[in-house]
Design a protein around this motif. Structure first.
Motif, PDB file in Angstrom:
ATOM      1  N   ARG A  76     -31.495 -55.241  97.332  1.00  0.00           N
ATOM      2  CA  ARG A  76     -30.523 -54.844  96.678  1.00  0.00           C
ATOM      3  C   ARG A  76     -29.201 -55.537  96.553  1.00  0.00           C
ATOM      4  N   VAL A  77     -28.565 -55.968  97.874  1.00  0.00           N
ATOM      5  CA  VAL A  77     -27.572 -56.691  98.274  1.00  0.00           C
ATOM      6  C   VAL A  77     -27.680 -57.908  97.287  1.00  0.00           C
ATOM      7  N   ARG A 127     -22.787 -54.020  96.048  1.00  0.00           N
ATOM      8  CA  ARG A 127     -21.963 -54.275  97.328  1.00  0.00           C
ATOM      9  C   ARG A 127     -21.475 -52.876  97.947  1.00  0.00           C
ATOM     10  N   PRO A 128     -22.375 -52.415  98.573  1.00  0.00           N
ATOM     11  CA  PRO A 128     -21.956 -50.920  99.335  1.00  0.00           C
ATOM     12  C   PRO A 128     -21.208 -50.956 100.676  1.00  0.00           C
ATOM     13  N   ALA A 129     -20.550 -49.920 100.808  1.00  0.00           N
ATOM     14  CA  ALA A 129     -20.091 -49.744 102.212  1.00  0.00           C
ATOM     15  C   ALA A 129     -21.311 -49.311 103.075  1.00  0.00           C
ATOM     16  N   ILE A 130     -21.333 -49.692 104.101  1.00  0.00           N
ATOM     17  CA  ILE A 130     -22.484 -49.485 105.101  1.00  0.00           C
ATOM     18  C   ILE A 130     -21.774 -48.479 106.023  1.00  0.00           C
ATOM     19  N   VAL A 131     -22.311 -47.129 105.872  1.00  0.00           N
ATOM     20  CA  VAL A 131     -22.026 -46.156 107.016  1.00  0.00           C
ATOM     21  C   VAL A 131     -23.275 -46.074 108.117  1.00  0.00           C
ATOM     22  N   TYR A 183     -29.207 -55.672 114.273  1.00  0.00           N
ATOM     23  CA  TYR A 183     -28.604 -56.906 114.221  1.00  0.00           C
ATOM     24  C   TYR A 183     -28.847 -57.462 112.429  1.00  0.00           C
ATOM     25  N   PRO A 184     -30.088 -57.364 111.985  1.00  0.00           N
ATOM     26  CA  PRO A 184     -30.010 -57.772 110.658  1.00  0.00           C
ATOM     27  C   PRO A 184     -29.064 -57.154 109.610  1.00  0.00           C
ATOM     28  N   VAL A 185     -29.208 -55.909 109.853  1.00  0.00           N
ATOM     29  CA  VAL A 185     -28.235 -55.095 108.756  1.00  0.00           C
ATOM     30  C   VAL A 185     -26.698 -55.646 108.987  1.00  0.00           C
ATOM     31  N   ILE A 186     -26.292 -55.653 110.316  1.00  0.00           N
ATOM     32  CA  ILE A 186     -25.132 -55.806 110.530  1.00  0.00           C
ATOM     33  C   ILE A 186     -24.600 -57.218 110.052  1.00  0.00           C
ATOM     34  N   GLN A 187     -25.830 -58.480 110.302  1.00  0.00           N
ATOM     35  CA  GLN A 187     -25.476 -59.749 109.708  1.00  0.00           C
ATOM     36  C   GLN A 187     -25.511 -59.731 108.285  1.00  0.00           C
ATOM     37  N   LEU A 188     -26.081 -59.050 107.840  1.00  0.00           N
ATOM     38  CA  LEU A 188     -26.209 -58.741 106.127  1.00  0.00           C
ATOM     39  C   LEU A 188     -24.714 -58.430 105.726  1.00  0.00           C
ATOM     40  N   ALA A 189     -24.111 -57.308 106.566  1.00  0.00           N
ATOM     41  CA  ALA A 189     -22.622 -57.115 106.078  1.00  0.00           C
ATOM     42  C   ALA A 189     -21.801 -58.091 106.339  1.00  0.00           C
ATOM     43  N   LEU A 190     -22.006 -58.853 107.552  1.00  0.00           N
ATOM     44  CA  LEU A 190     -20.894 -59.944 107.717  1.00  0.00           C
ATOM     45  C   LEU A 190     -21.140 -61.059 106.566  1.00  0.00           C
ATOM     46  N   LEU A 250     -19.457 -56.855 103.513  1.00  0.00           N
ATOM     47  CA  LEU A 250     -19.638 -55.386 103.237  1.00  0.00           C
ATOM     48  C   LEU A 250     -19.025 -54.809 104.210  1.00  0.00           C
ATOM     49  N   PRO A 251     -18.333 -53.614 104.032  1.00  0.00           N
ATOM     50  CA  PRO A 251     -17.394 -52.811 105.049  1.00  0.00           C
ATOM     51  C   PRO A 251     -18.385 -52.185 105.934  1.00  0.00           C
ATOM     52  N   LEU A 252     -18.305 -52.022 107.165  1.00  0.00           N
ATOM     53  CA  LEU A 252     -19.064 -51.599 108.006  1.00  0.00           C
ATOM     54  C   LEU A 252     -18.252 -50.204 108.620  1.00  0.00           C
ATOM     55  N   VAL A 253     -18.797 -49.083 108.346  1.00  0.00           N
ATOM     56  CA  VAL A 253     -18.139 -47.891 108.754  1.00  0.00           C
ATOM     57  C   VAL A 253     -18.509 -47.063 109.729  1.00  0.00           C
TER      58      VAL A 253
END
Length: 272
Positions: free
Chosen positions: A59-60, A65-69, A109-116, A120-123
């Motif tokens: 999707r990304v 481009r969502p924020a990731i809570v 790790y993969p989700v956090i790396q995707l955000a970087l 994408l904001p990590l919340v």
């Protein structure tokens, strides 16, 4: 988390280019354009983490481009998480700076790396253990301001159907060995987590949001989805449970069935 002690009992590489090793089911992929996507997990099921990441990655990469809570970060640590996301070059650095000791971080790790990678904001979405303890001791309103108490009608008794379902999940999640005197407080703590996640999701508007959390939190009947509908019914939303069975039971809009993770009897730790 799905349930605090159960999670503690259960849980004591980045994706490469090309065809993924795992692929979500077609029903899960057909999510359409949404403002809120609630993605569950069995905390220690590695297959579920890979499938969920693949869904989010697709999707990304298609432009979302969502924020990731994330449930995995306590809300009090948002400033630290912000600094980590600005200053870190990779997910391992974010985990080292902002992660705690309660989670198997390599699964995230993969989700956090995707955000970087996609900025994408990590919340941070969760209650700390200290705040959860306050709720257990002082009641459901302990961590909320007066306006939130009004918005979520916390000055009134919680709906009986909701508390009954939460009690059932918490008791069974603790192998039917939880002292009765503890159940009410733990229900309050679980509901407070759900409400905080719903509140934090609303705070991201008008930005779209994906929630990364345990299956119990993404349930639409008693979890975050329920509380979002009470306060923001116009939001387009979908909940996806990543579960080790084929029984949805109306708890989620869609399910991704997983092979059961090999693990020791989770009730051993509870019995101690």
């Amino acid at each position: 988390m799905t349930f605090a002690l159960a999670a503690a009992a259960l849980a004591s590489g980045c994706a490469s280019s090309g065809k993924p090793a795992v692929a979500p089911s077609p029903d899960v992929l057909q999510t359409g354009n949404l403002q809120v996507l609630l993605l569950g997990e069995v905390h220690d099921n590695a297959q579920g983490h890979k499938l969920r990441y693949e869904l989010l990655r697709q999707r990304v990469e298609a432009g979302w481009r969502p924020a990731i809570v994330m449930e995995q970060f306590d809300r009090e640590n948002q400033d630290v998480l912000n600094k980590a996301q600005k200053g870190c070059l990779d997910a391992q650095c974010v985990i080292r700076v902002a992660g705690g000791g309660r989670w198997d971080w390599q699964l995230y790790y993969p989700v956090i790396q995707l955000a970087l990678t996609y900025q994408l904001p990590l919340v941070a979405g969760n209650l700390s253990r200290a705040d959860a303890s306050r709720v257990v001791r002082d009641g459901i309103t302990a961590t909320f301001d007066p306006q939130s108490i009004k918005d979520y009608k916390l000055d009134q008794p919680l709906p009986a159907a909701l508390t009954g379902a939460q009690q059932q999940e918490i008791v069974s999640g603790h192998c039917n060995m939880l002292p009765e005197m503890m159940v009410g407080g733990m229900v309050n703590a679980q509901v407070a987590r759900d409400i905080w996640m719903a509140k934090i999701i609303r705070d991201q508007q008008p930005k779209d949001v994906v929630l990364i959390a345990g299956n119990g939190h993404v349930r639409k009947d008693i979890g975050v989805g329920y509380w979002l509908k009470q306060t923001a019914p116009a939001l387009t939303m979908r909940s996806i449970g990543f579960i080790e069975s084929r029984d949805n039971g109306g708890l989620y809009d869609t399910i991704q069935t997983l092979a059961p993770q090999t693990r020791d009897d989770p009730c051993k730790q509870v019995k101690k």
